[in-house]
Design a protein around this motif. Structure first.
Motif, short mmCIF file in Angstrom:
data_model
loop_
_atom_site.label_atom_id
_atom_site.label_comp_id
_atom_site.label_asym_id
_atom_site.label_seq_id
_atom_site.Cartn_x
_atom_site.Cartn_y
_atom_site.Cartn_z
N VAL A 147 0.86 -1.19 0.00
CA VAL A 147 0.00 0.00 0.00
C VAL A 147 0.89 1.24 0.00
O VAL A 147 1.69 1.43 0.92
CB VAL A 147 -0.95 0.01 1.22
CG1 VAL A 147 -1.82 1.26 1.20
CG2 VAL A 147 -1.81 -1.24 1.25
N GLY B 49 -2.75 6.03 1.29
CA GLY B 49 -4.12 5.89 1.76
C GLY B 49 -4.43 4.59 2.48
O GLY B 49 -3.54 3.77 2.75
N ASP B 50 -5.70 4.39 2.77
CA ASP B 50 -6.19 3.25 3.54
C ASP B 50 -6.93 2.29 2.60
O ASP B 50 -8.02 2.61 2.11
CB ASP B 50 -7.13 3.75 4.64
CG ASP B 50 -7.71 2.62 5.47
OD1 ASP B 50 -7.21 1.47 5.34
OD2 ASP B 50 -8.66 2.87 6.23
N GLU C 31 -8.00 -0.75 3.49
CA GLU C 31 -8.84 -1.69 4.24
C GLU C 31 -10.30 -1.75 3.76
O GLU C 31 -10.85 -2.83 3.58
CB GLU C 31 -8.81 -1.37 5.74
CG GLU C 31 -7.60 -1.93 6.49
CD GLU C 31 -7.52 -3.45 6.44
OE1 GLU C 31 -8.56 -4.13 6.55
OE2 GLU C 31 -6.39 -3.96 6.29
N PRO D 72 -6.28 5.84 -2.18
CA PRO D 72 -5.38 4.71 -1.94
C PRO D 72 -4.77 4.16 -3.24
O PRO D 72 -5.46 4.04 -4.25
CB PRO D 72 -6.29 3.66 -1.29
CG PRO D 72 -7.40 4.45 -0.67
CD PRO D 72 -7.62 5.62 -1.58
#
Lengths: 363, 363
Positions: A5, A8-9, A11, A295
């Motif tokens: 990654v 950003g996130d 998830e 992301p």
């Protein structure tokens, strides 16, 4: 790690993908691909118009129909669709091909957005404004319906010379993309790209910033940018997370979306390959930071230990990305498929292509 | 009860639908619809070619584009797409339009199977054999991909005069369909249908039984029969349950499937409306028993207490079924939506159509 990654996130996208996903391939052509030296996606410039249709056919069928060849160069460098197909079959994925505007139409079922092929932006506008509007209108409706179907939508692309039109579009929209765009070649023809983009902007009379993404597409873009953008917007609006599967062209798609509908930006991510991230002549992360920091992830798949030069060529900077290869790889990793299984599947399909070379010419 | 099971075990389909479903509308035209008196799906024979495209557009957008009219008769009898759209929106369903072969193409995104419009079977073969083969080939690929996407696939249709070509196809395939086919009209033009089918079979030189469904389609069928059949086969093969959403035409689709790939029959069901089952001039259950006894269910929706003549007309035998109305109703019931909520949604959309009549002409 199976993927990295960078920004950003990621998830929320992992959770969405695990709840079900659909892969779409958006194809199109731009006559910029006819300019000698601009792309290696086709043995001769005029053959580049067959590449998106051939990629789509290979993805769905494992062979090409529009052109009776094996989708690899004579010395065995394959289309990135090799990766995408092998990976998507491993995870039993559903594929939908979307035609944004292609000179050559694939001989498979596909959704047509009723666009048109992009013209050579050094000579004329890329597309009439009403054509871009129709593509966007249809893309929104399609995305809306696809978004209701699964929690995650992965959108890949195939358009030779697409990084050049993406560069022109980004610069028209006010972004500094001059030295950030990647290329399928290990020797990025940056000076040629810059000269084409400069000529196109001059021809189109673009001096300041165009804030209207429809107008910027019409003047110096291509059909794939508005198609991917509108499908993504439609899908986010009906509840899906969207992964833009590609390299620096995704910066143009992101810029279109940001100008068209900011509210959808928080549900977008970009997934690509390690090879694209490693391109020292380009800067995807820098570009996405500049446009809007969503992301960005890249698969850590390596072909270092592959027993064929044609595959190891990816490590030397050939091909890098395309046909949603990076996005499909990251999706498979999220679904728990190890990179070793992925490599074995790619190798098996690659050997099938080599065997076909005995019967058919290379692309 | 929200729906009635007339034949077979519908439980496996309920379980599949609850795990996720996709609705597809397969559209096509046959020039048989130009024969005066054969269909009421269009104010004038030549307008019947607009009906499938207009139905598809209304289903996706809530309005028609190919023709600037409201999809209802001047006295307020609506297209059955009114029901399908209202119901599918209630359950947040995803819709994919598939063009099997239509003279008029809808101005929305749709999957093209690269078929052709069906010709008038009293004058010539319906379709060239290679066109039918291409439709089947593409339908199998599409169905394979859609089947991986959801556990249940609902396939509806729109093709004016489709019951006549379905009758001809069934008889060519050796089934006694002479007195079993329904009609959108309260006065089924049975003698006209029988005379058309007799002329078509004679012209095509069909005396015995044709065992080849491709050949039977080519001689006296239409593009929708092979399209629905091949999509269904492809989807079952990749793990989906398939609900054929329609009336007596589904007998022809079932006969095609039985002749083409028997292994998929156990994952097929038919869902229709109460109005179709109540048609005394037709016999869907008898037909399906004869072809192959798969589950048949019908929604118990009644328009008896609707406050408009145009809607109560369904109780008088007008329209009855089409655009997958029955299949979408049964799907909504499986998903737990009550018939009262469904009626309220239909009534709301119907009033919107009436309001549009002030601005635009009726169809």
């Amino acid at each position: 790690m199976e993927y990295t990654v960078h920004l950003g996130d990621f998830e929320p996208f992992i959770n969405a993908i695990k709840q079900g996903f659909l892969f779409t391939l958006t194809i199109g052509t731009t006559d910029v691909s006819l300019i000698p030296g601009i792309t290696i996606a086709g043995a001769k410039p005029e053959l580049t118009h067959y590449t998106p249709a051939a990629d789509a056919e290979y993805l769905l069928l494992g062979r090409c129909r529009v052109i009776n060849t094996v989708p690899m160069t004579p010395d065995g460098k394959p289309t990135p669709a090799l990766i995408t197909r092998a990976v998507l079959r491993l995870i039993n994925a559903s594929v939908l091909v979307v035609n944004a505007g292609s000179r050559i139409k694939p001989l498979i079922p596909y959704v047509d957005l009723q666009g048109e092929p992009g013209l050579d932006i050094t000579k004329s506008n890329a597309l009439r404004r009403d054509v871009v509007e129709r593509v966007v209108d249809n893309g929104l409706v399609l995305g809306d319906n696809l978004g209701r179907l699964s929690k995650a939508l992965i959108i890949g692309e195939s358009i030779p010379a697409g990084t050049t039109t993406a560069m022109a579009f980004l610069i028209a929209m006010g972004y500094d993309a001059w030295h950030k765009m990647s290329s399928a070649s290990p020797v990025n023809p940056r000076e040629l790209k810059i000269s084409i983009v400069k000529r196109a902007l001059e021809r189109a009379g673009v001096s300041g910033i165009i804030n209207d993404p429809i107008l910027a597409t019409s003047k110096v873009g291509d059909p794939v940018i508005p198609a991917m953008a509108s499908i993504a917007i439609g899908a986010v609006k009906s509840g899906s997370h969207v992964v833009l599967a590609g390299g620096t062209q995704m910066g143009a798609v992101l810029a279109f979306i940001k100008a068209f509908d900011k509210s959808t930006l928080s549900k977008l991510a970009i997934a690509t390959t390690r090879w694209l991230i490693n391109d020292k002549t380009a800067d995807l992360i820098g570009l996405i930071r500049e446009v809007h920091p969503i992301p960005v992830v890249s698969s850590n798949l390596s072909f270092d230990d592959m027993p064929y030069d044609g595959l190891r060529a990816f490590e030397g900077g050939f091909i890098k990305e395309g046909v949603g290869a990076g996005g499909s790889l990251v999706t498979a990793s999220v679904m728990g498929v190890g990179l070793d299984s992925i490599k074995a599947a790619i190798l098996r399909d690659y050997r099938e292509l080599l065997a076909m070379l005995r019967e058919y010419p290379s692309f």
